[in-house]
Every structure is written in C-alpha cells, then in structure tokens.
Write an enzyme that holds these catalytic residues in place. Sequence first.
Site, short mmCIF file in Angstrom:
data_model
loop_
_atom_site.label_atom_id
_atom_site.label_comp_id
_atom_site.label_asym_id
_atom_site.label_seq_id
_atom_site.Cartn_x
_atom_site.Cartn_y
_atom_site.Cartn_z
N CYS A 101 0.84 -1.21 0.00
CA CYS A 101 0.00 0.00 0.00
C CYS A 101 0.87 1.25 0.00
O CYS A 101 1.38 1.66 1.05
CB CYS A 101 -0.93 -0.02 1.21
SG CYS A 101 -1.97 1.44 1.30
N CYS A 104 -0.46 4.14 2.13
CA CYS A 104 -0.29 3.95 3.59
C CYS A 104 1.17 4.14 4.01
O CYS A 104 1.45 4.74 5.04
CB CYS A 104 -0.70 2.54 4.02
SG CYS A 104 -2.20 1.94 3.29
N ASP A 105 2.11 3.60 3.23
CA ASP A 105 3.50 3.49 3.69
C ASP A 105 4.49 4.40 2.96
O ASP A 105 5.65 4.49 3.37
CB ASP A 105 3.98 2.04 3.55
CG ASP A 105 3.14 1.08 4.39
OD1 ASP A 105 2.65 1.51 5.44
OD2 ASP A 105 2.98 -0.08 3.99
#
Length: 304
Positions: free
Chosen positions: A132, A135-136
Amino acid sequence: MLDLTIIGAGPAGMTAALYALRSGLKVGMIEQGAPGGQLLKTEKIDNYPGFADGVLGMDLATNMFMQISNFDSFKLINDTAKKITRSSNSFIVDISSGTVESRTVIIATGGYPRTLDIPGEKEYSGKGVSYCAICDGFFFKDKIVAVIGGGNTALEDAMYLSSIAKEVYLIHRRNNFRGSKILVDKIKSISNVHLVLEKVPVEIKGDTKVSEIVVKDVKTESITSLFVNGVFLAIGQIMNSDFVKDSLATDDSGHIVVDEKMESITPGLFACGDVITKDLRQVSTAVGDGAIAGQMAYEYLSKL
Ligand code: NAP
C-alpha cells in the site's frame, strides 16, 4: 427472518451494520474470522482522519465491533458464506452450518493483495516490502523504491511515490502497460521514475530492512540487482467474491459492480468496501461505502 445480512466484518461491513442498526434494522453479520478484516493485518494506520498520532488497526477494529455489538438487534454468525440465492421476497445465504434468510444483503467481503511468492517477500513484509503506497509511502522520503506491476494501481503508486522518494523504479514484466494510456504518458514524463520493463522480480534481499531487489530479464534471463530501500507490490488484488460470481456483475478482476447507492444489478443486494469496483481502497473509503450501503439497505426496505 432478519432484515439484513452483512457478509464480512471489515470496516465497510461494520459501518454498514452501524447505519442499519441505528435505523432499527435486525442485522446478522456473517464472518469467518475475527471482526476487523484487513485492519487486523495493519499495525498502525496513519491516514484515518481524527487520529493525529495514528491508530492501531487492532484498536480501530475492536472499537468498531464494540459499537455494533452494543445493539440487541445485532447478531454475529461465525461462519463462511457459500452462496446467495434470491427467493420471491427474501435472500438465502448458504453457510457451512445451514442457511441465513433476510430481506436484503450487503456483501463486504473485501480482498487481499496478490503476492509474488518470491524469497524475501514475506521476510521483509513491513520492513520495506509494502502492499500500500498511500499507507506506507511517507516512510520512504528521499529514499529509493521499486514499484512492481503494470496496472493502474502500479502506475498511480509510482506517480505518488515519485513526489516523496528520491528515485522510483517501476518494474513490469511486459513492454506494454495494462494501465490506462493517460497514466502511462504521465509516468513517462516524470524524471525520477525509471521504467524497468520485461523484468520479473526473483528475490528481495536485505539485512534488517530491504536493501536490494533482484530481477530477471524475461527474454535473456540475465539477472540484475537494483539497490532500493522499499518494494511496493501492486500486482492486483484477489477478491473474496467467488461465491457470488455466477449471480452478480463482477468485472474481469472479480470486483462487484455497484451503482452510487452501492446496489448491485440485483435489487436489494448491495456491496461495499474493497470488493467493489473503485479507484481507492482505503479504510476511510470502506467506511464511506459502508455508511451508504447500510442507509440504502434501510431505504430499500422502507419502500417495499
Ligand atoms: P491489475 O489491473 O490486475 O494489474 C496487475 C498488474 O500486475 C498487471 O500489470 C500484471 O501484469 C502484473 N502482475 C500480475 N501478477 C504478476 C506477477 N506474478 N508478477 C509480475 N507482475 C504481475 O491490478 P490493479 O492495477 O490493482 O487494478 C485493479 C483494478 O482496479 C483494475 O480494473 C484497474 O483499472 C482498477 N484501478 C483503477 C484506477 C483508476 O482508474 N484510477 C486506479 C487503480 C486501480 P500483466 O499486465 O502482464 O498481466
């Protein structure tokens, strides 16, 4: 008979339950594992609004579940949905231990990222290997990263990461991209994105964190190493929609097609969260879809 059966207790399903329960519906929720879905596999979520220091996936899942299990009209059914059939005025969901009957159904079964299954992938998951980018990506500021895949997700991930990371290698197994031309044209114009075409990853290496990805040329079979701090896999998702693929409109990748009310081609049968066709798969979008599906299921029943 239940008013509503929700299949899947991830953030989309639990939000759908919350809205339906608050509207007075009698709700049964079928879940084969623990409530929480992919939240349970995410250590900390930094992009869910309202939590300035992030929130643990486990905590968010527990709180969402506590909120719905407070209602007397809520019932958790620990089982696996096998099939949905429609009778004249209800839906029957086959589960391992029998059947569940309700006047409407919401499918919120989600999916899971496809894996490469190469050495190092599992070992470095969360230590440089991510599924992701949104997200990261933040953790790779001014670092070197690789994105694997040639679909729209990989193209968008490479574009997103190019504004955070120093260099981005976009590694794809073919010479042509599956993703849309407009994104391909954009990617080609970004100076810190380097296309690595007709190459497949064969190993991810590192020490405590990722430091290298080894790729093989699909034609010559020659092996090359790229020194990277992160590897973002964007090679598609596997949808948990096999049990409805004969009865519902799913696209080529198994996503359920719904309208803006989250309703499928079958009236009274709704879907929400990662399992539907959409562009952004996040906890925040799953929650939004779930709210719509729960409310629309209530409105559908009110009109009957
Ligand atoms: P996808 O379209 O299925 O693309 C997966 C990519 O990964 C393909 O390029 C595929 O290569 C590659 N791949 C698959 N298995 C591989 C393996 N074992 N090794 C190396 N490469 C592998 O998946 P997606 O990009 O996640 O998109 C899913 C759906 O969401 C699509 O319908 C997409 O259009 C949609 N979506 C749309 C948007 C948007 O419109 N903005 C954004 C994101 C996603 P091949 O091409 O060679 O098969």
